[in-house]
Design an enzyme around this catalytic site. Sequence first.
Site, mmCIF file in Angstrom:
data_model
loop_
_atom_site.group_PDB
_atom_site.id
_atom_site.type_symbol
_atom_site.label_atom_id
_atom_site.label_comp_id
_atom_site.label_asym_id
_atom_site.label_seq_id
_atom_site.Cartn_x
_atom_site.Cartn_y
_atom_site.Cartn_z
ATOM 1 N N THR A 1 -49.651 -46.758 37.462
ATOM 2 C CA THR A 1 -48.593 -47.572 36.871
ATOM 3 C C THR A 1 -47.844 -46.727 35.855
ATOM 4 O O THR A 1 -48.288 -45.645 35.465
ATOM 5 C CB THR A 1 -49.158 -48.811 36.155
ATOM 6 N N ILE B 1 -56.542 -43.555 31.528
ATOM 7 C CA ILE B 1 -55.501 -43.630 30.507
ATOM 8 C C ILE B 1 -54.506 -42.511 30.777
ATOM 9 O O ILE B 1 -54.876 -41.335 30.816
ATOM 10 C CB ILE B 1 -56.081 -43.475 29.081
ATOM 11 N N LYS B 2 -53.237 -42.872 30.956
ATOM 12 C CA LYS B 2 -52.213 -41.867 31.243
ATOM 13 C C LYS B 2 -51.638 -41.309 29.943
ATOM 14 O O LYS B 2 -51.189 -42.063 29.076
ATOM 15 C CB LYS B 2 -51.084 -42.474 32.086
ATOM 16 N N ILE B 3 -51.663 -39.994 29.840
ATOM 17 C CA ILE B 3 -51.131 -39.296 28.665
ATOM 18 C C ILE B 3 -50.114 -38.273 29.144
ATOM 19 O O ILE B 3 -50.427 -37.427 29.986
ATOM 20 C CB ILE B 3 -52.255 -38.594 27.885
#
Length: 391
Positions: A44, A139-141
């Site tokens: 997402t 977790i997107k970073i």
Amino acid sequence: MTDKLNELTAAGVAVWLDDLSRVRLSSGGLDQLRREKHVAGVTTNPTIFAKALSDADEYNWQLRDLATRGIEVEESVRMLTTYDVRWACDVMRPSYDGSAGVDGRVSIEVDPRVAHDSDRTVAEAKALWWLVDRPNLFIKIPATEEGLSAITDTLAEGISVNVTLIFGLDRYSAVMEAFLAGLEQAKANGHDLSTIGSVASFFVSRVDAEVDKRLEKIGSEQAKSLRGKAAVANAQLAYERYTKVFSSDRWKALADAGAHPQRPLWASTSTKNPDYRDVIYVEELIAPGTVNTMPESVIHAYADHGETRGDTITGAYDAARKVFADLESVGVDMADVIATLEREGVEKFEASWQELLDGVRKSLEAAAKGKGAPNKAAKGNAKAAEKAGGA
């Protein structure tokens, strides 16, 4: 009929869906893709969430509850998005369990406005990890310079990470370094490395879009002959770097401790130019240990007419280097291309995040005034709320 997506999976490419919405969840559409189209993960981003919340009334009941409780806009966005991601994690759990924790992952991005603030990025990552509370979360970073230390620090906490917005080879090498350092710290902190996952999202089609624009401006026949070649070559050379890093003694020490490699994930895989084959960024990027995250339209296109020709990356390194040399010879500055794409990537996600905030703000105001009609599926959502953990 030949199951083309199964062939792709057998070639070592994990098929992930680049989309999520509550309609997709409540309708069973995501689970159907998992069962019938070999979808083994979900990604997402702020743009996807902004669209999802603007297109459906399935959020009305939760918006009404949030408004009643007086929850502020930013926290409401977290409640809405983590609700969907938590639900998606549960849908994808069979893939997670069946792959020993490698696949079945669902990604949610930190607030892109803090992409250049390492400490706030880590704090946001920890908060999202706690809110979703599922082992198959990523977790997107963003892979900004400031994001590199945040990647290491987040992994060191035992939190799984999807590194996003990678465009260039040097930055990709730095991302892999951040990953290795993060796992080494996680091990020192006593975390079980086998539970920590990571992918590195290397963007593809946007590279062609930017390079092709510059080639058109140059205008020579030689320049025009290079259109549509930069993105695949860039990703192929990224995979070459991946194979070197993950065959090193440093990596083997982590693997012996139970660690899984950080797989390259090909992102932005829908073609921006209608003249190009619609599955080009899948067919030309097949290699073991990779992920390809696709919009549903690309998944269906590959199922219909995709061609799995074995490994299309490993033997192409010299040809990819020639593409880069040819681009330089006609005057394309790839360093500037990469810098432009990274800057624009963060800016686009910031704009989508602001759109998401504005949309939720208006919805909360309407709900507070009693204008937010209860969702027709509210009763059905009660069961979903219990499963997903509620607002």
